[in-house]
Design a protein around this motif. Sequence first.
Motif, PDB file in Angstrom:
ATOM      1  N   ARG A 183       0.814  -1.239   0.091  1.00 20.40           N
ATOM      2  CA  ARG A 183      -0.002  -0.122  -0.059  1.00 20.40           C
ATOM      3  C   ARG A 183       0.879   1.197  -0.162  1.00 20.40           C
ATOM      4  NH1 ARG A 183      -5.446  -0.740   3.636  1.00 20.40           N
ATOM      5  NH2 ARG A 183      -6.240  -2.182   2.342  1.00 20.40           N
ATOM      6  N   GLU A 184       0.369   2.143  -0.819  1.00 22.38           N
ATOM      7  CA  GLU A 184       1.318   3.377  -0.802  1.00 22.38           C
ATOM      8  C   GLU A 184       0.346   4.514  -0.333  1.00 22.38           C
ATOM      9  OE1 GLU A 184       3.079   5.999  -4.387  1.00 22.38           O
ATOM     10  OE2 GLU A 184       3.135   3.842  -4.611  1.00 22.38           O
ATOM     11  N   PHE A 185       1.113   5.082   0.443  1.00 23.39           N
ATOM     12  CA  PHE A 185       0.479   6.401   1.350  1.00 23.39           C
ATOM     13  C   PHE A 185       1.319   7.828   0.526  1.00 23.39           C
ATOM     14  CE2 PHE A 185      -0.577   3.213   4.219  1.00 23.39           C
ATOM     15  CZ  PHE A 185      -1.997   3.097   4.250  1.00 23.39           C
ATOM     16  N   THR A 186       0.405   8.704   0.414  1.00 24.92           N
ATOM     17  CA  THR A 186       1.073  10.016   0.093  1.00 24.92           C
ATOM     18  C   THR A 186       0.744  11.037   0.886  1.00 24.92           C
ATOM     19  OG1 THR A 186       0.729   9.281  -2.326  1.00 24.92           O
ATOM     20  CG2 THR A 186       0.932  11.813  -1.819  1.00 24.92           C
ATOM     21  N   LYS A 187       1.746  11.712   1.507  1.00 22.94           N
ATOM     22  CA  LYS A 187       1.444  12.858   2.569  1.00 22.94           C
ATOM     23  C   LYS A 187       1.236  14.066   1.597  1.00 22.94           C
ATOM     24  CE  LYS A 187       3.687  12.447   6.893  1.00 22.94           C
ATOM     25  NZ  LYS A 187       4.865  13.025   7.706  1.00 22.94           N
TER      26      LYS A 187
END
Length: 99
Positions: free
Chosen positions: A8-12
């Motif tokens: 899973r990729e999280f973007t701030k």
Amino acid sequence: MSLQGQTREFTKIKIREPKHYKVLMHNDDFTSMEFVVDILIGIFHKAQTEAERLMLLVHQSGQATVGTYPYDLAVSKVQAASERAKQEGFPFRMTVEEA
């Protein structure tokens, strides 16, 4: 269905407040004090006493900041005030600068 092996990729996301700009009112020897007070009340939504205080500050100091707004709002208020001054024949001047 298995989620094993998936990434899973999280973007701030950084949310910045928009820059604010000062609206400066400049003194001249021709624009009436009453007109300046009317502009401060009608366009900048100042109370009567605050409008009179700002008008005197502009008169005595040569200029004063009459509000701080996001760029689009600052420019539209200056344009509205300038248009009214032009209609009434006053050389009234306001500028916008980064706060």
